[in-house]
Design a protein around this motif. Structure first.
Motif, PDB file in Angstrom:
ATOM      1  N   UNK A 188       0.815  -1.217   0.000  1.00  0.00           N
ATOM      2  CA  UNK A 188       0.000   0.000   0.000  1.00  0.00           C
ATOM      3  C   UNK A 188       0.849   1.267   0.000  1.00  0.00           C
ATOM      4  N   UNK A 189       2.038   1.212   0.640  1.00  0.00           N
ATOM      5  CA  UNK A 189       2.894   2.404   0.740  1.00  0.00           C
ATOM      6  C   UNK A 189       4.286   2.120   0.167  1.00  0.00           C
ATOM      7  N   UNK A 190       4.332   1.274  -0.836  1.00  0.00           N
ATOM      8  CA  UNK A 190       5.611   0.882  -1.427  1.00  0.00           C
ATOM      9  C   UNK A 190       6.176   1.993  -2.305  1.00  0.00           C
ATOM     10  N   UNK A 191       7.522   2.109  -2.275  1.00  0.00           N
ATOM     11  CA  UNK A 191       8.259   3.050  -3.102  1.00  0.00           C
ATOM     12  C   UNK A 191       7.812   4.500  -2.891  1.00  0.00           C
ATOM     13  N   UNK A 192       7.444   4.804  -1.658  1.00  0.00           N
ATOM     14  CA  UNK A 192       7.212   6.194  -1.264  1.00  0.00           C
ATOM     15  C   UNK A 192       8.539   6.682  -0.708  1.00  0.00           C
ATOM     16  N   UNK A 193       9.388   7.192  -1.561  1.00  0.00           N
ATOM     17  CA  UNK A 193      10.792   7.421  -1.228  1.00  0.00           C
ATOM     18  C   UNK A 193      11.019   8.496  -0.178  1.00  0.00           C
ATOM     19  N   UNK A 194      10.032   9.363   0.076  1.00  0.00           N
ATOM     20  CA  UNK A 194      10.168  10.403   1.103  1.00  0.00           C
ATOM     21  C   UNK A 194       9.443  10.038   2.396  1.00  0.00           C
ATOM     22  N   UNK A 195       8.786   8.909   2.388  1.00  0.00           N
ATOM     23  CA  UNK A 195       7.975   8.519   3.550  1.00  0.00           C
ATOM     24  C   UNK A 195       8.881   8.109   4.706  1.00  0.00           C
ATOM     25  N   UNK A 196       8.856   8.906   5.781  1.00  0.00           N
ATOM     26  CA  UNK A 196       9.742   8.671   6.922  1.00  0.00           C
ATOM     27  C   UNK A 196       9.072   7.889   8.036  1.00  0.00           C
ATOM     28  N   UNK A 197       7.751   7.889   8.071  1.00  0.00           N
ATOM     29  CA  UNK A 197       7.066   7.190   9.161  1.00  0.00           C
ATOM     30  C   UNK A 197       5.649   6.817   8.763  1.00  0.00           C
ATOM     31  N   UNK A 198       5.248   5.630   9.192  1.00  0.00           N
ATOM     32  CA  UNK A 198       3.853   5.186   9.094  1.00  0.00           C
ATOM     33  C   UNK A 198       3.398   4.965  10.530  1.00  0.00           C
TER      34      UNK A 198
END
Length: 412
Positions: A188-198
């Motif tokens: 669901x959140x794959x290859x979100x290169x700026x995503x630092x936290x879920x």
């Protein structure tokens, strides 16, 4: 003055005025032609209508039910920058605004309960979206490739987030999962290169987060955010399964330590971890799919901890058609059980295909080429059977592994 003389004077005055106007010169600049725009009205379905502004940039949708794919009706959909959806709409359908690549903003009203598959897929300039608290489902690929999306607010009404829902949202920096969510699809959140936290809200019965990493309550590490700033990571002891693409595109990671409780690693779990150099894992782990370390171009060391008995009870009972080059162990340290072929004991490397191998020494190394090893088998001896001892890492998909070590954890 008589009426006749007055009329003649008026005609002469008009003629004089006309003669004062210079004649048009061929090729001279003329005033630009003014184009008159008008709002465009139409229908998207039997119950849904639309109005497009005179410049084609603002789309207003009204009616009841589901918004269908607008590309089927509005030929110049790629001019649209803003969408306003009116009350009465209950669903944003399959590919409703797919590839509206100039779309920057959208207003979704209360009453919408579903955002369908690919609804805003490839809307690369969409910067933010506020999902109303009437929405219960976000579909597969709903916002995939929305690379301009920097924030998304998921309300406490949402119960399911589809597979690849935010795939390749490279501008997304953080996500908060409400405690209402009971289902999150794969990647669901794959290859979100700026995503630092879920982050998962407290009280969620199906998921939790620790240090910005997403887990489910069944022991699976679902997603390590690709934008997380850390070079090493030790997976928590309660984890038993590493999901597919769990560490996908985590280019900052250099080392990962996997605890003894992990028994399964799913496909492409560490795909494109371009800085990963070492992995430590238990010898009894099951690797279900090929290419677990796909495109880990700097991975040079895999260490497995455990006894030979633990290893022999795990993946090593499976049949593999993958190639192993034993460089540290010599012929006296290996026992081959096969009547199909012989081994050249003077050789420095051995080509083993579906081999039954018994290790006398629990410490051994395996060297794999960065190329397709199957093409390098010419002239090497092969055997057949089942591998029954030692750790097997197979089909690394380009990883530059030079050693796989089984540490002596003691015999049981």
């Amino acid at each position: 003055m008589s009426k006749f003389l007055k009329s003649c004077a008026a005609v002469m005055t008009a003629a004089a005025l006309l003669s004062a106007i210079p004649a048009a010169v061929p090729g001279a600049d003329m005033p630009a032609e003014v184009t008159a725009y008008a709002e465009t009205n139409g229908t998207l379905s039997d119950t849904v209508s639309y109005t497009l502004s005179d410049d084609g940039k603002i789309l207003t949708i009204s009616g009841t039910g589901e918004v269908p794919q607008i590309r089927s009706t509005i030929s110049e959909y790629n001019k649209i920058t803003s969408v306003v959806i009116g009350e009465g709409i209950t669903s944003i359908g399959y590919r409703a605004f797919y590839y509206c690549y100039r779309l920057k903003s959208v207003e979704i009203p209360n009453g919408v309960t579903n955002i369908g598959d690919y609804a805003f897929g490839d809307c690369e300039r969409l910067t933010s979206v506020k999902i109303p608290n009437s929405v219960t489902a976000i579909g597969d690929y709903a916002f995939h490739y929305c690379s301009g999306l920097t924030s998304v607010e998921i309300p406490n009404s949402v119960t399911s987030i589809g597979s690849n829902a935010f795939l390749y949202c490279s501008g997304l920096t953080s996500v908060e999962i409400p405690n209402s969510v009971t289902s999150i699809g794969r990647c669901a959140f794959l290859w979100c290169s700026s995503l630092a936290a879920i982050n998962v809200q407290d009280g969620n019965s199906s998921y939790y987060s620790a240090d910005g990493v997403l887990f489910d309550n069944n022991g699976t590490l679902i997603q390590y955010p690709a934008g997380k700033k850390a070079e090493s990571y030790s997976i928590p002891n309660e984890v038993t399964n590493i999901g597919d693409y769990a560490f996908g595109n985590c280019s900052g990671l250099t080392s990962v330590e996997i605890p003894n409780g992990v028994t399964n690693i799913e496909g492409y779990a560490f795909s494109n971890c371009s800085s990963l150099t070492s992995v430590k894992l238990p010898s009894r782990v099951n690797i279900y799919y090929d290419s677990v370390f796909n495109n880990c171009s700097k991975l040079t060391s895999i260490t497995a901890v455990g006894s030979r008995e633990e290893a022999s009870d795990s993946i090593l009972k499976r049949n593999f058609a993958d190639l192993l080059y034993f460089t540290k162990a010599n012929a006296s340290e290996l026992e081959f059980d096969s009547s199909a072929a012989t081994i050249n004991k003077d050789a420095k490397a051995y080509y083993v295909q579906d081999a039954k191998v018994s290790m006398k020494n629990p410490t051994w190394k395996v060297e794999l080429s960065t190329n397709d090893t199957r093409s390098m088998a010419t002239g090497m001896q092969s055997v057949t059977g089942n591998i029954t001892c030692g750790l097997v890492v197979y089909d690394l998909g380009g990883a530059a592994v030079t050693s796989v070590v089984l540490e002596d954890g003691g015999e049981k």
